[in-house]
Design an enzyme around this catalytic site. Structure first.
Site, PDB file in Angstrom:
ATOM      1  N   GLU A   1     -18.581 -16.532 -45.170  1.00 27.90           N
ATOM      2  CA  GLU A   1     -17.603 -16.969 -46.171  1.00 27.90           C
ATOM      3  C   GLU A   1     -17.174 -15.827 -47.079  1.00 27.90           C
ATOM      4  OE1 GLU A   1     -19.124 -20.557 -48.034  1.00 27.90           O
ATOM      5  OE2 GLU A   1     -18.434 -21.751 -46.342  1.00 27.90           O
TER       6      GLU A   1
ATOM      7  N   GLU B   1     -19.550 -24.221 -39.289  1.00 31.31           N
ATOM      8  CA  GLU B   1     -20.185 -25.085 -40.289  1.00 31.31           C
ATOM      9  C   GLU B   1     -19.294 -26.296 -40.475  1.00 31.31           C
ATOM     10  OE1 GLU B   1     -21.394 -23.660 -44.152  1.00 31.31           O
ATOM     11  OE2 GLU B   1     -21.954 -21.715 -43.334  1.00 31.31           O
TER      12      GLU B   1
HETATM   13  C1  BG6 Z   1     -21.230 -23.090 -47.099  1.00 38.32           C
HETATM   14  C2  BG6 Z   1     -22.326 -22.084 -46.973  1.00 38.32           C
HETATM   15  O1  BG6 Z   1     -20.503 -22.762 -48.238  1.00 38.32           O
HETATM   16  O2  BG6 Z   1     -21.531 -24.416 -47.360  1.00 38.32           O
HETATM   17  C3  BG6 Z   1     -23.712 -22.677 -46.741  1.00 38.32           C
HETATM   18  O3  BG6 Z   1     -22.052 -21.121 -45.992  1.00 38.32           O
HETATM   19  C4  BG6 Z   1     -23.858 -23.935 -47.566  1.00 38.32           C
HETATM   20  O4  BG6 Z   1     -24.662 -21.694 -47.032  1.00 38.32           O
HETATM   21  C5  BG6 Z   1     -22.818 -24.933 -47.115  1.00 38.32           C
HETATM   22  O5  BG6 Z   1     -25.134 -24.465 -47.530  1.00 38.32           O
HETATM   23  C6  BG6 Z   1     -22.913 -26.280 -47.776  1.00 38.32           C
HETATM   24  O6  BG6 Z   1     -22.929 -26.135 -49.161  1.00 38.32           O
HETATM   25  P1  BG6 Z   1     -24.057 -26.812 -50.041  1.00 38.32           P
HETATM   26  O7  BG6 Z   1     -23.774 -26.399 -51.420  1.00 38.32           O
HETATM   27  O8  BG6 Z   1     -23.904 -28.265 -49.821  1.00 38.32           O
HETATM   28  O9  BG6 Z   1     -25.344 -26.295 -49.508  1.00 38.32           O
END
Ligand code: BG6
Length: 489
Positions: free
Chosen positions: A198, A388
């Site tokens: 990111e 993701e």
């Molecule tokens: C992304 C990141 O922004 O979102 C992860 O690459 C992160 O590291 C994921 O865990 C989800 O965000 P959160 O705050 O729910 O863990």
């Protein structure tokens, strides 16, 4: 639905959120080790010590360290990343479960400070190197392809404190050395690499955390990004030279932006939001040069970049082979007064009346994923990976130990359906790794209760629990999705 033969299905994690063993086998600390747990409404704190021994804590976002303070681990605070979900000691069991689900890809990251504890050493830490070699070998045993991120929010703390981290061009050299060691050590075990997780957050989040959206804040953010672009380009070039079979990608925080109204001002604002937040980084890393609109962005904030002729050449020679991104939600931008604002962590903008929101304020918008895929493929024509995606939600363990997470199944099903539609429309999507396939510490809030996994981990927000793993309903569901290559969802 047309997922091609060989489409990669799997899940994703990050070292700092799952490994634990934060100070074992020679690992050095990263800033993520100094972070306490927060929640949807209270920020994670960074703890520090002054030269005279007094201590304190500041919010990670918006806080300012007092002059002379050093980040420190203090008694009386709880640091959820220290033991994560103890993947460091459970990786064999976890990989076996992933194999049982039928994973063909597992996205993970290497903790830089496990390989170079301070970051500026000449020789790497052999125990760190061995750990990842063992993980990769274990994955190979089950024919699971690793997708390895070199940098996922965890620059070694020593580099931050002694070299000013990514504000210093010198950090590129340290990253080059780290990347080279990884590429040489894991030749034959890894094929797909990502450089910075990111990468666009640096600029995108400036406005989200309003206090940093100052002239100085922009100057630092754009300069840091530039040094990371160069480090990333070096890594791509190096990887190809070390092993022509290596493929290296970029990783963008993918958010689909919509205009709030049809007012031309909103339409323009929306285009600018895409340019600044999404295309700026994707263009540099995929096309090897800054886009035309970069000049406007720098001018708007009076940014003066330290950029050399050699940098320009490096960028051109270090274009990524494929484009990857995270996708959780869409957002709305408008020049008009916002009546209903989105709450929650890491979410911004006006509330979209056509969408549902998660407990953490993230918009549920599967069609936004299709929109993003088509837009990006059209722009770069490079293979894409969704690395993701998932739903952070509170899970309930029933008396018999079962976990009925139909909300997660619904979220994933709808997003997978839209990926299929995008493929049918010509997008070359080659992989899907859902976020936090196994529950892990939330990056945003530090909570455990914001769970994404199809595998449950027995650990709570205070760090209690046995680390026992359990299958949720989504485990069996995802297994069928993979078995049928996305035909049965
Ligand atoms: C992304 C990141 O922004 O979102 C992860 O690459 C992160 O590291 C994921 O865990 C989800 O965000 P959160 O705050 O729910 O863990």
């Amino acid at each position: 639905m047309s997922f091609k033969e060989g489409f990669y299905w799997g899940g994703a994690t990050a070292a700092n959120q799952c490994e634990g063993a934060w100070n074992e086998d020679g690992r050095g600390p990263a800033e993520t080790d100094m972070l306490t747990a927060g929640s949807n409404h209270s920020p994670r704190m960074l703890t520090y010590q002054m030269p005279d021994g007094t201590t304190g804590a500041i919010p990670r976002t918006g806080g300012k360290l007092p002059e002379g303070a050093k980040l420190a681990v203090l008694d009386g605070y709880y640091y959820p990343n220290h033991d994560g979900i103890d993947f460091y000691h459970h990786y064999k069991e976890d990989i076996a479960l992933m194999a049982e689900m039928g994973f063909t890809m597992f996205r993970m990251s290497i903790s830089w400070s496990r390989i170079f504890p301070r970051g500026d050493e000449i020789e790497p830490n052999q125990k760190g190197i061995e750990f990842y070699r063992n993980v990769f070998k274990e994955l190979k045993k089950y024919n699971i392809e690793p997708l390895v991120t070199l940098h996922h929010f965890d620059t070694p703390l020593y580099l931050e404190e002694n070299y000013d981290g990514w504000n210093n061009r010198k950090t590129i050299e340290f990253f080059d050395r780290y990347a080279k060691v990884c590429f040489e050590e894991y030749k034959g075990l890894v094929k797909y690499w990502l450089t910075f997780n990111e990468i666009n957050n640096t600029v995108m989040f400036l406005e989200l955390f309003g206090d940093k959206a100052t002239k100085e804040g922009y100057q630092r953010a754009y300069q840091q990004l530039h040094y990371q672009f160069i480090a990333s380009a070096h890594a791509v070039k190096m990887a190809h030279a070390i092993d022509p079979d290596y493929h290296v990608g970029c990783m963008i925080c993918g958010i689909t932006f919509y205009p709030g109204t049809s007012d031309p001002k909103d339409i323009l604002l929306n285009r600018h939001a895409w340019e600044k937040n999404i295309f700026y980084c994707g263009d540099v890393q995929s096309k090897g040069k800054y886009p035309t609109f970069a000049k406007r962005l720098w001018k708007e904030q009076d940014v003066q970049l330290d950029i050399t002729k050699q940098d320009e050449q490096d960028l051109m020679e270090g274009c990524v082979d494929f484009y990857t991104f995270s996708y959780y939600m869409s957002t709305v931008v408008t020049t008009h007064a916002i009546e209903d604002k989105v709450g929650g962590n890491f979410s911004m903008g006006a509330k979209n009346p056509y969408l549902k929101y998660s407990d953490w304020g993230w918009a549920f918008d599967p069609e936004g994923l299709k929109y993003y895929l088509e837009m990006i493929y059209d722009r770069y024509e490079k293979p894409l990976m969704v690395v993701e995606n998932g739903l952070g939600a509170v899970d309930k363990v029933e008396e018999d130990g079962s976990i009925h997470d139909d909300y997660r199944i619904e979220y994933m099903r709808d997003h997978i359906k839209e990926m299929g539609n995008a493929i049918d429309n010509g997008v070359d999507l080659i992989a899907y790794t859902s976020w936090g396939c196994i529950d892990l510490v939330s990056a945003g809030t530090g909570e455990m209760k914001k769970r994404y996994g199809m595998i449950y981990v027995d650990k709570d927000d205070e760090g209690n629990g046995t680390f026992e793993r359990r299958k949720k309903d989504s485990f069996e569901w995802y297994k069928k999705v993979i078995q049928s290559n996305g035909k049965i969802i």
